[in-house]
Design a protein around this motif. Structure first.
Motif, PDB file in Angstrom:
ATOM      1  N   PRO A 176       1.100  -1.307  -0.002  1.00  9.15           N
ATOM      2  CA  PRO A 176       0.103  -0.120  -0.009  1.00  9.15           C
ATOM      3  C   PRO A 176       0.837   1.282  -0.049  1.00  9.15           C
ATOM      4  O   PRO A 176       2.068   1.221   0.576  1.00  9.15           O
ATOM      5  N   PRO A 177       0.505   2.496  -0.495  1.00 12.12           N
ATOM      6  CA  PRO A 177      -1.052   2.837  -0.727  1.00 12.12           C
ATOM      7  C   PRO A 177      -1.329   2.328  -2.168  1.00 12.12           C
ATOM      8  O   PRO A 177      -2.655   2.287  -2.461  1.00 12.12           O
ATOM      9  N   LEU A 178      -0.519   2.062  -3.086  1.00 11.17           N
ATOM     10  CA  LEU A 178      -0.783   1.827  -4.654  1.00 11.17           C
ATOM     11  C   LEU A 178      -1.572   0.569  -4.444  1.00 11.17           C
ATOM     12  O   LEU A 178      -2.789   0.205  -5.030  1.00 11.17           O
ATOM     13  N   GLY A 179      -1.077  -0.431  -3.738  1.00 11.09           N
ATOM     14  CA  GLY A 179      -1.592  -1.811  -3.588  1.00 11.09           C
ATOM     15  C   GLY A 179      -2.606  -1.861  -2.460  1.00 11.09           C
ATOM     16  O   GLY A 179      -2.914  -0.961  -1.550  1.00 11.09           O
ATOM     17  N   PRO A 180      -3.191  -3.226  -2.294  1.00  7.30           N
ATOM     18  CA  PRO A 180      -4.333  -3.391  -1.349  1.00  7.30           C
ATOM     19  C   PRO A 180      -3.901  -3.120   0.136  1.00  7.30           C
ATOM     20  O   PRO A 180      -2.545  -3.197   0.457  1.00  7.30           O
ATOM     21  N   GLY A 181      -4.920  -2.650   0.918  1.00  4.89           N
ATOM     22  CA  GLY A 181      -4.421  -2.350   2.262  1.00  4.89           C
ATOM     23  C   GLY A 181      -4.641  -1.036   2.825  1.00  4.89           C
ATOM     24  O   GLY A 181      -5.089  -0.914   3.922  1.00  4.89           O
ATOM     25  N   ALA A 182      -4.388  -0.103   1.986  1.00  2.38           N
ATOM     26  CA  ALA A 182      -4.612   1.296   2.419  1.00  2.38           C
ATOM     27  C   ALA A 182      -6.198   1.865   1.949  1.00  2.38           C
ATOM     28  O   ALA A 182      -7.097   1.076   1.280  1.00  2.38           O
ATOM     29  N   PRO A 183      -6.809   2.907   2.755  1.00  5.76           N
ATOM     30  CA  PRO A 183      -8.063   3.292   2.338  1.00  5.76           C
ATOM     31  C   PRO A 183      -8.219   3.879   0.871  1.00  5.76           C
ATOM     32  O   PRO A 183      -7.019   4.017   0.556  1.00  5.76           O
ATOM     33  N   PRO A 184      -9.556   3.526   0.583  1.00  4.16           N
ATOM     34  CA  PRO A 184      -9.600   3.764  -0.945  1.00  4.16           C
ATOM     35  C   PRO A 184      -9.044   5.164  -1.473  1.00  4.16           C
ATOM     36  O   PRO A 184      -8.696   5.323  -2.501  1.00  4.16           O
ATOM     37  N   MET A 185      -9.258   6.358  -0.591  1.00  5.99           N
ATOM     38  CA  MET A 185      -9.117   7.561  -1.077  1.00  5.99           C
ATOM     39  C   MET A 185      -7.338   7.581  -1.220  1.00  5.99           C
ATOM     40  O   MET A 185      -6.710   8.133  -2.277  1.00  5.99           O
TER      41      MET A 185
ATOM     42  N   HIS B 118     -10.094  -0.369 -12.206  1.00  8.29           N
ATOM     43  CA  HIS B 118      -9.379  -0.062 -10.667  1.00  8.29           C
ATOM     44  C   HIS B 118      -9.796   1.099 -10.381  1.00  8.29           C
ATOM     45  O   HIS B 118     -10.330   1.038  -9.104  1.00  8.29           O
ATOM     46  N   VAL B 119     -10.062   2.410 -11.063  1.00  3.12           N
ATOM     47  CA  VAL B 119     -10.514   3.490 -10.407  1.00  3.12           C
ATOM     48  C   VAL B 119     -12.067   3.448 -10.032  1.00  3.12           C
ATOM     49  O   VAL B 119     -12.489   3.814  -9.119  1.00  3.12           O
ATOM     50  N   ARG B 120     -12.897   2.589 -11.029  1.00  2.00           N
ATOM     51  CA  ARG B 120     -14.286   2.282 -10.851  1.00  2.00           C
ATOM     52  C   ARG B 120     -14.467   1.666  -9.490  1.00  2.00           C
ATOM     53  O   ARG B 120     -15.223   2.070  -8.761  1.00  2.00           O
ATOM     54  N   LEU B 121     -13.691   0.667  -9.271  1.00  2.00           N
ATOM     55  CA  LEU B 121     -13.815  -0.020  -7.947  1.00  2.00           C
ATOM     56  C   LEU B 121     -13.346   0.783  -6.740  1.00  2.00           C
ATOM     57  O   LEU B 121     -14.386   0.710  -5.767  1.00  2.00           O
ATOM     58  N   LEU B 122     -12.392   1.568  -6.986  1.00  2.00           N
ATOM     59  CA  LEU B 122     -12.150   2.479  -5.809  1.00  2.00           C
ATOM     60  C   LEU B 122     -13.336   3.436  -5.675  1.00  2.00           C
ATOM     61  O   LEU B 122     -13.553   3.804  -4.523  1.00  2.00           O
ATOM     62  N   LEU B 123     -13.993   4.158  -6.565  1.00  2.00           N
ATOM     63  CA  LEU B 123     -14.890   5.096  -6.514  1.00  2.00           C
ATOM     64  C   LEU B 123     -16.071   4.503  -5.789  1.00  2.00           C
ATOM     65  O   LEU B 123     -16.727   5.234  -4.999  1.00  2.00           O
ATOM     66  N   GLY B 124     -16.450   3.040  -6.316  1.00  7.91           N
ATOM     67  CA  GLY B 124     -17.432   2.571  -5.407  1.00  7.91           C
ATOM     68  C   GLY B 124     -17.340   2.454  -4.098  1.00  7.91           C
ATOM     69  O   GLY B 124     -18.147   2.583  -3.243  1.00  7.91           O
ATOM     70  N   GLN B 125     -15.982   1.807  -3.876  1.00 13.45           N
ATOM     71  CA  GLN B 125     -15.680   1.986  -2.408  1.00 13.45           C
ATOM     72  C   GLN B 125     -16.026   3.155  -1.445  1.00 13.45           C
ATOM     73  O   GLN B 125     -16.105   3.264  -0.252  1.00 13.45           O
ATOM     74  N   LEU B 126     -15.579   4.345  -2.410  1.00  6.45           N
ATOM     75  CA  LEU B 126     -15.944   5.462  -1.763  1.00  6.45           C
ATOM     76  C   LEU B 126     -17.324   6.133  -1.705  1.00  6.45           C
ATOM     77  O   LEU B 126     -17.352   7.201  -1.070  1.00  6.45           O
ATOM     78  N   GLY B 127     -18.162   5.341  -2.134  1.00 13.24           N
ATOM     79  CA  GLY B 127     -19.353   5.663  -1.945  1.00 13.24           C
ATOM     80  C   GLY B 127     -20.076   6.477  -3.098  1.00 13.24           C
ATOM     81  O   GLY B 127     -21.049   7.460  -2.934  1.00 13.24           O
ATOM     82  N   VAL B 128     -19.102   6.522  -4.523  1.00 12.89           N
ATOM     83  CA  VAL B 128     -19.717   7.855  -5.248  1.00 12.89           C
ATOM     84  C   VAL B 128     -20.831   6.975  -5.837  1.00 12.89           C
ATOM     85  O   VAL B 128     -20.629   5.909  -6.217  1.00 12.89           O
TER      86      VAL B 128
END
Lengths: 198, 198
Positions: free
Chosen positions: B88-97, B138-148
Motif C-alpha cells: 500500500p498505498p498503491l496496492g491493497p491495504g490502504a483506505p480507498p482515497m 481499478h478506479v471504478r472499483l475505488l470510486l464505488g468503495q468511496l460511495g460515489v
C-alpha cells in the motif's frame, strides 16, 4: 510536435487572393470528404475537383496531412467564432453553466463528426496546443464566473481531457456507452467540479 | 488501431525458454535506453547488446515500434502487479482515497518517466485500450468503495484522461505548471468528484 502544421494562432496573414484560393481548395476538399469519406481525400482528387494543378495543392498545403490539418483548422476557426460571437448558449449571453455545458456538447459533436479526419491527420492534430489553449482559456473563464476556486487552469484542462477523441472512442466503442451517456457523464463531472465547496 | 501491437491482455502464453530470451532482450533494450535514451534503441544495438543476431530481435518484436511497445507493456505489467499485490498505498491495504491518490501519482510518474518512449512508440500505445481498461476498472472499483454514485465507468475514464501524456505535456511544458501543481490539481479534481452529494 506540431511545428510542421499550420497552427491556428500562428497562421501568418495571407494576401486576399491567396486566401480566396485556399478557401476554394478547402471547399473542394470538404466536398470530397462529405461525399466519399477521408480515403477519397487525395492531393490529386482535390486538384481535379478544384480545377487546379496538383503542384498548386502541394504548394498550398505541403502534404496530404497538411491539407487535413488545414481542414481541421478551418472547422476549428468556425467553432471558435461561435464561442466568441455566435448565438447562446455556446456564444455569449447565456449563464456560465449553460455555456459550459454547450461547450462540452459542441466539442463532443465536433470530435465525433471529424473523427476519421482527426485520426487520418495523425496525433499531431490531437496535440494541437493552440486549439487546446483556446478551449482551456474559455473553460477557465467560465469556471471563474461560476465562482470555482483553486487551480482553474488545471481544472479547465482536466475537464477538456475526457472530450478528446481517443477517450471518446474508448468510452463509446470499447466501453459501450452511448453518446447521450457520455454527455450526461461529462455534465455530471462538471457539476461535481463546480458545486459549492462545503 | 492497436491490433498490430502485443496488447497486455492478449499476450499469448510463451514457452519458458522463449520467455527467458524475451526477457533478456528487454533487459538489453532497457539498459540501452537508460544509458543513451530512446534514439539509441535500434534493433542492431539491442541485438549486439544481447549477443544475438538481428534476425532474432526482429522475429521476437517485429519492428522497432514493436520492441518499444513490448518495453512499455513490460513496465505496465510491473505497475499492474503493484496495484494488484504490491505494498500500500498503491496496492491493497490502504483506505480507498489513499489508493486513488497513489494511483494518480504513480500514473503521472510512469507517463513522465516513459514520455520519450511513449511518443516514439506512436499514438497506438497511448490508445492502448487494454491498459486503459485495467486502469479504468481499478478506479471504478475505488470510486464505488468511496460511495460515489452515478456513472462510475464514465467518471473513472474522466479521472484517468488528464493523466495521459499529451495532457501532462500541455500542462507542464505549455502551461508552465510544475509536476507538484499537476498532482495537486488532480488530487483536487478527485476530491471534488468524490465529496458527498449535498
Amino acid at each position: 510536435m506540431s511545428k510542421d502544421l499550420p497552427l491556428l494562432v500562428s497562421t501568418p496573414p495571407e494576401r486576399r487572393d491567396a486566401a480566396r484560393n485556399r478557401r476554394a481548395l478547402l471547399d473542394a476538399a470538404a466536398e470530397l470528404m462529405g461525399g466519399c469519406g477521408v480515403d477519397a481525400l487525395t492531393m490529386d482528387a482535390v486538384a481535379a475537383k478544384a480545377g487546379v494543378g496538383k503542384g498548386t495543392v502541394f504548394r498550398r498545403f505541403g502534404s496530404r496531412e497538411g491539407l487535413m490539418a488545414s481542414l481541421l483548422n478551418h472547422r476549428e476557426e468556425e467553432w471558435q467564432a461561435g464561442v466568441i460571437s455566435g448565438p447562446p448558449p455556446l456564444g455569449p449571453g447565456a449563464p456560465p453553466m449553460e455555456r459550459l455545458l454547450a461547450f462540452g456538447a459542441s466539442r463532443l459533436r465536433l470530435h465525433l463528426d471529424q473523427g476519421a479526419l482527426i485520426e487520418a491527420a495523425g496525433r499531431t492534430w490531437g496535440e494541437n496546443y493552440a486549439v487546446l489553449g483556446f478551449a482551456s482559456m474559455h473553460v477557465r473563464l467560465l469556471l471563474g464566473q461560476l465562482g470555482v476556486t483553486g487551480n482553474l487552469h488545471y481544472l479547465a484542462t482536466a475537464l477538456i481531457a475526457p472530450l478528446s477523441l481517443p477517450v471518446l472512442r474508448q468510452q463509446i466503442e470499447h466501453g459501450g456507452m452511448s453518446e447521450e451517456q457520455v454527455f450526461a457523464g461529462w455534465s455530471d463531472l462538471v457539476r461535481r467540479v463546480v458545486r459549492d465547496d462545503d
